[in-house]
Design an enzyme around this catalytic site. Structure first.
Site, PDB file in Angstrom:
ATOM      1  N   THR A  17       2.015  -3.613  -3.595  1.00 19.81           N
ATOM      2  CA  THR A  17       1.407  -2.317  -3.943  1.00 19.81           C
ATOM      3  C   THR A  17       0.609  -2.413  -5.250  1.00 19.81           C
ATOM      4  O   THR A  17      -0.387  -1.704  -5.419  1.00 19.81           O
ATOM      5  CB  THR A  17       2.454  -1.194  -4.058  1.00 19.81           C
ATOM      6  N   HIS A 111       6.159  -5.383 -15.447  1.00 14.66           N
ATOM      7  CA  HIS A 111       7.624  -5.438 -15.336  1.00 14.66           C
ATOM      8  C   HIS A 111       8.177  -4.007 -15.352  1.00 14.66           C
ATOM      9  O   HIS A 111       7.765  -3.194 -16.194  1.00 14.66           O
ATOM     10  CB  HIS A 111       8.197  -6.237 -16.506  1.00 14.66           C
TER      11      HIS A 111
HETATM   12  C1  GRF Z   1       7.037  -4.215  -9.163  1.00 16.35           C
HETATM   13  O1  GRF Z   1       8.039  -3.275  -9.394  1.00 16.35           O
HETATM   14  C2  GRF Z   1       6.819  -5.057 -10.387  1.00 16.35           C
HETATM   15  O2  GRF Z   1       7.028  -4.367 -11.576  1.00 16.35           O
HETATM   16  C3  GRF Z   1       7.851  -6.127 -10.221  1.00 16.35           C
HETATM   17  O3  GRF Z   1       7.876  -6.393  -8.830  1.00 16.35           O
HETATM   18  C4  GRF Z   1       7.465  -5.225  -8.110  1.00 16.35           C
HETATM   19  C5  GRF Z   1       6.345  -5.618  -7.204  1.00 16.35           C
HETATM   20  O4  GRF Z   1       5.949  -4.622  -6.327  1.00 16.35           O
HETATM   21  N1  GRF Z   1       7.531  -7.250 -11.059  1.00 16.35           N
HETATM   22  P1  GRF Z   1       4.655  -4.802  -5.410  1.00 16.35           P
HETATM   23  O5  GRF Z   1       4.820  -6.104  -4.616  1.00 16.35           O
HETATM   24  O6  GRF Z   1       3.439  -4.841  -6.295  1.00 16.35           O
HETATM   25  O7  GRF Z   1       4.658  -3.624  -4.498  1.00 16.35           O
END
Ligand code: GRF
Length: 206
Positions: A17, A111
């Site tokens: 996402t 993060h």
């Molecule tokens: C996000 O919550 C990011 O902060 C963490 O992993 C998740 C990834 O989500 N590092 P997506 O794959 O971008 O939907």
């Protein structure tokens, strides 16, 4: 803003996402996503890249004798694609120091906590277990440690009644999807620099 979009690569492992947020905002504007690299095959993030005709490759740890060999191949491919900023967007593998040396000062990560609280895996679960009332998101430069590099942007949200990871994640998603593109925009226009007197502190120009 520079006249040419900044060539960036996005590293993913799953849903993607945050990659989608970049494709929907900065892509073909301030930045050009020239490569998507995934640590896992068959993940939705790869379909998101394909839908926008962005070249994508899988660099799975299991296909290499060690992490260094995987990272060398990955860095070679990203260099060949012309990437000048590497964006970790849900990338679930650690990068070796030799990889970081190939892109000095040009690797950033998003993060889901207010660093330095709750680095590493399961940040939201860690925060819930601790019982915090304020959650948040950090975008930071990547150094050799785990979520320990200089902070670029942070945003907080008060969730005093939160009980489940899903409700926290739902509140943090929009923050991530705003902050990561914003950090890319700032990097693309050369607005981020370390304070010479305190290099951990990132000054935002303009
Ligand atoms: C996000 O919550 C990011 O902060 C963490 O992993 C998740 C990834 O989500 N590092 P997506 O794959 O971008 O939907």
């Amino acid at each position: 803003m520079s006249a040419q979009p900044l060539p960036i690569a996005v590293l993913v492992s799953g849903t993607g996402t945050n990659l989608q947020a970049l494709l929907d905002t900065v892509h073909a504007r301030e930045a050009q996503v020239v490569a998507v690299a995934s640590s896992a095959a068959g993940v939705p993030a790869l379909a998101r890249a394909a839908a926008r005709d962005v070249p994508a490759e899988v660099f799975a740890r299991a296909d290499y004798p060690n992490r260094g060999a995987r990272d060398e191949d990955l860095a070679d491919w990203l260099h060949a694609r012309g990437a000048r900023l590497i964006v970790l967007a849900g990338y679930m593998a650690l990068l070796s120091e030799s990889f970081l040396q190939r892109f000095p000062g040009a690797v950033i990560n998003v993060h889901p906590s207010l660093l330095p609280s709750f680095p590493g895996l399961h940040a939201i679960e860690q925060a819930l277990a601790y019982g915090v009332k304020v959650f948040g998101v950090t975008v930071h430069f990547v150094d050799a440690g785990v979520d320990s590099g200089p902070v670029i942007l942070q945003r907080a949200v008060e969730l005093p009644g939160a009980h489940t990871p899903d409700e926290v994640l739902a509140a943090l998603r929009p923050l991530e999807h705003a902050l990561l593109p914003e950090a890319v925009r700032l990097f693309a226009r050369g607005a981020l620099r370390p304070d010479p007197e305190h290099p951990r502190r990132i000054v935002i120009d303009g």
